[in-house]
Design an enzyme around this catalytic site. Structure first.
Site, PDB file in Angstrom:
ATOM      1  N   ALA A  93     101.132 -30.786  67.347  1.00  0.00           N
ATOM      2  CA  ALA A  93     101.826 -31.992  66.481  1.00  0.00           C
ATOM      3  C   ALA A  93     101.257 -33.530  66.973  1.00  0.00           C
ATOM      4  O   ALA A  93     101.233 -33.634  67.833  1.00  0.00           O
ATOM      5  CB  ALA A  93     103.015 -32.084  66.619  1.00  0.00           C
ATOM      6  N   ASP A  94     100.610 -33.862  66.236  1.00  0.00           N
ATOM      7  CA  ASP A  94     100.736 -35.200  65.793  1.00  0.00           C
ATOM      8  C   ASP A  94     101.892 -36.324  66.002  1.00  0.00           C
ATOM      9  O   ASP A  94     102.845 -35.364  65.415  1.00  0.00           O
ATOM     10  CB  ASP A  94      99.928 -35.859  65.345  1.00  0.00           C
ATOM     11  CG  ASP A  94      99.746 -35.653  63.812  1.00  0.00           C
ATOM     12  OD1 ASP A  94     101.042 -35.999  63.727  1.00  0.00           O
ATOM     13  OD2 ASP A  94      98.434 -36.207  63.101  1.00  0.00           O
ATOM     14  N   SER A  95     101.702 -37.611  65.571  1.00  0.00           N
ATOM     15  CA  SER A  95     102.726 -38.147  65.467  1.00  0.00           C
ATOM     16  C   SER A  95     103.187 -38.229  64.172  1.00  0.00           C
ATOM     17  O   SER A  95     104.786 -38.743  64.164  1.00  0.00           O
ATOM     18  CB  SER A  95     102.764 -39.595  66.545  1.00  0.00           C
ATOM     19  OG  SER A  95     101.108 -40.579  64.871  1.00  0.00           O
ATOM     20  N   ASP A  97     103.178 -35.551  62.509  1.00  0.00           N
ATOM     21  CA  ASP A  97     104.590 -34.476  62.495  1.00  0.00           C
ATOM     22  C   ASP A  97     105.575 -34.336  63.011  1.00  0.00           C
ATOM     23  O   ASP A  97     106.665 -33.863  62.477  1.00  0.00           O
ATOM     24  CB  ASP A  97     103.089 -33.420  63.149  1.00  0.00           C
ATOM     25  CG  ASP A  97     102.166 -32.424  63.096  1.00  0.00           C
ATOM     26  OD1 ASP A  97     102.474 -32.614  60.973  1.00  0.00           O
ATOM     27  OD2 ASP A  97     101.012 -32.830  63.550  1.00  0.00           O
ATOM     28  N   THR A  98     105.438 -34.620  64.517  1.00  0.00           N
ATOM     29  CA  THR A  98     106.283 -35.663  64.886  1.00  0.00           C
ATOM     30  C   THR A  98     107.376 -36.069  64.339  1.00  0.00           C
ATOM     31  O   THR A  98     108.864 -35.549  63.987  1.00  0.00           O
ATOM     32  CB  THR A  98     106.678 -36.127  66.063  1.00  0.00           C
ATOM     33  OG1 THR A  98     105.321 -35.494  67.233  1.00  0.00           O
ATOM     34  CG2 THR A  98     107.692 -36.392  66.624  1.00  0.00           C
TER      35      THR A  98
END
Length: 141
Positions: A93-95, A97-98
């Protein structure tokens, strides 16, 4: 002569969520200890980037719901094992996705998660604990 020492002990129950056989395991023997010491003529500078005490422990049901939302948002296969300690970054997960995970949590639980709180969420357990805390606040209001 100045002397500084610190000890940190963590006792944390662990949940293991598996969708293969629809089981949730609970383990209470998770233990970690960290000890730091220093002996110098002057006191060292101590900085804590993150210090948080959370007295609310999420229920297994909340952990399961959060796991399901994370699985859905990141399009994870049913075989991907998720535990409360699973970090979103370890799942790729990247930012963005978060942010989508947080939005999914808000929608599922009917809550508004402040940006400051959302930035501190890095694991399934942290997300579940925050949800539990916000649900309690909402119920008290």
């Amino acid at each position: 002569m100045a002397s500084v020492s610190a000890t940190s002990l963590t006792f944390q129950p662990s949940f293991i969520v598996s969708t293969r056989n629809n089981q949730v395991s609970y383990r209470t023997s998770s233990f970690s200890a960290i000890s730091v010491g220093s002996s110098r003529k002057s006191f060292p500078s101590l900085r804590l980037s993150r210090f948080r005490i959370c007295a609310i422990q999420a229920t297994p049901e909340t952990v399961q719901k959060v796991s399901n939302i994370v699985r859905k948002q990141l399009a994870l296969t049913p075989e991907t094992e998720l535990t409360p300690a699973t970090k979103f970054s370890a799942l790729g997960a990247d930012s963005l996705d978060t942010v989508e995970i947080v939005m999914g949590l808000e929608e599922e639980f009917g809550l508004n998660i402040e940006d400051d709180s959302a930035e501190d969420i890095t694991t399934i357990q942290e997300a579940a604990d925050l949800i539990e805390k916000l649900v309690q606040k909402k119920d008290e209001a």
